[in-house]
Design an enzyme around this catalytic site. Sequence first.
Site, PDB file in Angstrom:
ATOM      1  N   ASP A 125       0.873  -1.178   0.000  1.00 58.82           N
ATOM      2  CA  ASP A 125       0.000   0.000   0.000  1.00 58.82           C
ATOM      3  C   ASP A 125       0.909   1.226   0.000  1.00 58.82           C
ATOM      4  OD1 ASP A 125      -2.242   1.947   0.702  1.00 58.82           O
ATOM      5  OD2 ASP A 125      -3.325   0.055   0.921  1.00 58.82           O
ATOM      6  N   HIS A 159     -12.234  -1.040  -9.040  1.00 60.44           N
ATOM      7  CA  HIS A 159     -13.466  -0.251  -9.221  1.00 60.44           C
ATOM      8  C   HIS A 159     -13.260   1.233  -8.862  1.00 60.44           C
ATOM      9  CE1 HIS A 159     -15.643   0.012  -5.064  1.00 60.44           C
ATOM     10  NE2 HIS A 159     -14.349   0.099  -4.906  1.00 60.44           N
TER      11      HIS A 159
HETATM   12  C1  LIG Z   1     -10.808   1.076  -1.138  1.00 60.29           C
HETATM   13  S1  LIG Z   1      -9.309   0.743  -0.338  1.00 60.29           S
HETATM   14  C2  LIG Z   1      -9.219  -1.018  -0.414  1.00 60.29           C
HETATM   15  C3  LIG Z   1      -8.347  -1.563   0.663  1.00 60.29           C
HETATM   16  C4  LIG Z   1      -8.344  -3.073   0.797  1.00 60.29           C
HETATM   17  N1  LIG Z   1      -7.890  -3.732  -0.398  1.00 60.29           N
HETATM   18  C5  LIG Z   1      -9.727  -3.570   1.195  1.00 60.29           C
HETATM   19  O1  LIG Z   1     -10.211  -4.513   0.585  1.00 60.29           O
HETATM   20  O2  LIG Z   1     -10.303  -3.015   2.129  1.00 60.29           O
HETATM   21  C6  LIG Z   1      -8.107   1.266  -1.506  1.00 60.29           C
HETATM   22  C7  LIG Z   1      -6.689   1.067  -1.013  1.00 60.29           C
HETATM   23  O3  LIG Z   1      -5.793   1.415  -2.058  1.00 60.29           O
HETATM   24  C8  LIG Z   1      -4.715   2.131  -1.498  1.00 60.29           C
HETATM   25  N2  LIG Z   1      -4.098   2.921  -2.569  1.00 60.29           N
HETATM   26  C9  LIG Z   1      -4.573   4.042  -3.179  1.00 60.29           C
HETATM   27  N3  LIG Z   1      -3.731   4.431  -4.151  1.00 60.29           N
HETATM   28  C10 LIG Z   1      -2.708   3.539  -4.151  1.00 60.29           C
HETATM   29  C11 LIG Z   1      -1.549   3.394  -4.948  1.00 60.29           C
HETATM   30  N4  LIG Z   1      -1.292   4.241  -5.935  1.00 60.29           N
HETATM   31  N5  LIG Z   1      -0.730   2.360  -4.711  1.00 60.29           N
HETATM   32  C12 LIG Z   1      -0.999   1.481  -3.711  1.00 60.29           C
HETATM   33  N6  LIG Z   1      -2.095   1.556  -2.919  1.00 60.29           N
HETATM   34  C13 LIG Z   1      -2.938   2.574  -3.145  1.00 60.29           C
HETATM   35  C14 LIG Z   1      -5.356   2.955  -0.417  1.00 60.29           C
HETATM   36  O4  LIG Z   1      -4.417   3.421   0.509  1.00 60.29           O
HETATM   37  C15 LIG Z   1      -6.344   1.956   0.164  1.00 60.29           C
HETATM   38  O5  LIG Z   1      -5.769   1.174   1.170  1.00 60.29           O
END
Ligand SMILES: C[S@@+](CC[C@H](N)C(=O)[O-])C[C@H]1O[C@@H](n2cnc3c(N)ncnc32)[C@H](O)[C@@H]1O
Length: 538
Positions: A343, A391
């Site tokens: 992350d 999504h």
């Molecule tokens: C909607 S959350 C989903 C988290 C987890 N997979 C879940 O099922 O609850 C989106 C995740 O993507 C991470 N994120 C956003 N942009 C990112 C990036 N460019 N690279 C890695 N992680 C990222 C956010 O920090 C967050 O933890």
Amino acid sequence: MGKLHRLSSFFSSSSLSSDNEAKKNNRRSLAAFSTSLRSKDGLTNGSSVKSDGKTDATAPQTSRMVELAQQISKATEMVDNYFQSQGLPAPSFDVDAPLDYPQLPEDIQKARLDIICLTKELNRLAHGPRESVRWGIWEFLDVLSLAAVNHYGIAKHVPIDSPISLAELQTKTTLDPVNLARLLRVAMTNGIFAEPTPGFIAHTAASRVLRDDEAMQSWIGFNGEDLFAAAAHVLPALEAHPEATSLTRAGFQFAFNTVDREPMFATFGKDPMRAKRFGRAMVSLTGGEGYEPSYFVDVEKGGYDLRDVDEKEGTFVDVGGSHGFICVDLAKRYKKMRFVVQDLPKMIDSAPKPISEDPQVAERITLQPHDFFTEQVVKDADVYYFRWIIHNYSTPYAVKILKNLVPALKPGARIIINDHCLREPGQENPWDERVMRRMDVVMLALLNAQERTEEEFKALFAAAHEGFVFQGVRRAKGCRMSIIEAVWQPDKVEKKEEEEEETVVPENTTTAAAAEAEPKADAPAPAADAEASQPETA
Ligand SMILES: C[S@@+](CC[C@H](N)C(=O)[O-])C[C@H]1O[C@@H](n2cnc3c(N)ncnc32)[C@H](O)[C@@H]1O
């Protein structure tokens, strides 16, 4: 491009007349579908059809309203009988009532769902078309009153066991008595608080949720303040940018005056209160019915079987995996394989340490800062897993995320997307349909992103690279999220290329897939978005 792709599957021809023809066909198929649904349910829809296909006017007619009432009555009795037989308290909104349904046997759960869906239809019929449209548009005022009650923390100021006068309650908030009363009284029409005697406010079970459940407070706060404002600005956003693919030109940016400046996650990243609220809201969503991680982890519930990966002590990478709760659950089940949770740095820094109290679990999970808009750094893993990630992005960004895996992949590597997968309208039960269609529009309002159909997921993989071989979609019973899978098989591409070398290829040919993969000119560079897009989640 995602939107274009979606529309083009309905209206494939460019001529106006064939567009109209396509629309007519579409309408016909929808009508046919609702008829087949009815007959499948054994419902007569108020007419009795004889074997010669004509309607028998002398046969007793059953109106749809009566059918619904009968079905609701039957389903309600089933649920009630079950509660009685188990010695459970009857469902209630009384202040001391249970806040959640227990795990129900399949037939009772179906009856419960019938009550939810059929009462909604009966309610519409009782209102009639014109009145239901007239007042349907006012539902946002329910959101407003709930958001206000939550924002001012009213639930904490109302004693749990005795009513409080409005006059006294008012002294505990910055709201004046008139505004406090009017907002509360709208909430009461939805069973949130009660007024047992005029001027005295008491809790119900629903307002008790607002008082005691911190994740729910965040869910209401995020939806009532961030999403509500974003949704109210979707129309100006679409007017200005109809293609709706950019992360910085969604309703959210129009609402908060950040158009062309930063994506939603960047805005949250600058405001710890909102970032924390968003993170907790996601915790609330994940704990909600139909989204529990066990639907992925528990093979018995229809989850994903990783025994072969475990057997060979393979590696599972949870890309955008937040604090790694999925990997913790998987590591408890599979004792040999290893896990990497990736992350953005702030999220990784804020993860619990150790990630699990069980050392056998904790030692096999690595937390790693990684931006999925850059090349994947874990080479040769067995599984790359994306839960609630794809999504969040329109097609140009989503394709970029998948492309970034390619240099790391070994033949046979699996790419698993765990998201909603939209079915044709009418194929879900009406409640799931409502939740999933609304989520699709939530994605539009916040991120110019989208939920996808199976065909759209397939197209996404195809646009990223021909070496992704789509394996299809499946979904555990009772779960709203699907498991969408592709396998990396570059040898298939090489074989295909060899075959193609024998045919003449015109110069400057671009595949539709490659064209689809190019981010729009208006879309900011994904990596730059990502750097700034870190929300601090719980
Ligand atoms: C909607 S959350 C989903 C988290 C987890 N997979 C879940 O099922 O609850 C989106 C995740 O993507 C991470 N994120 C956003 N942009 C990112 C990036 N460019 N690279 C890695 N992680 C990222 C956010 O920090 C967050 O933890």
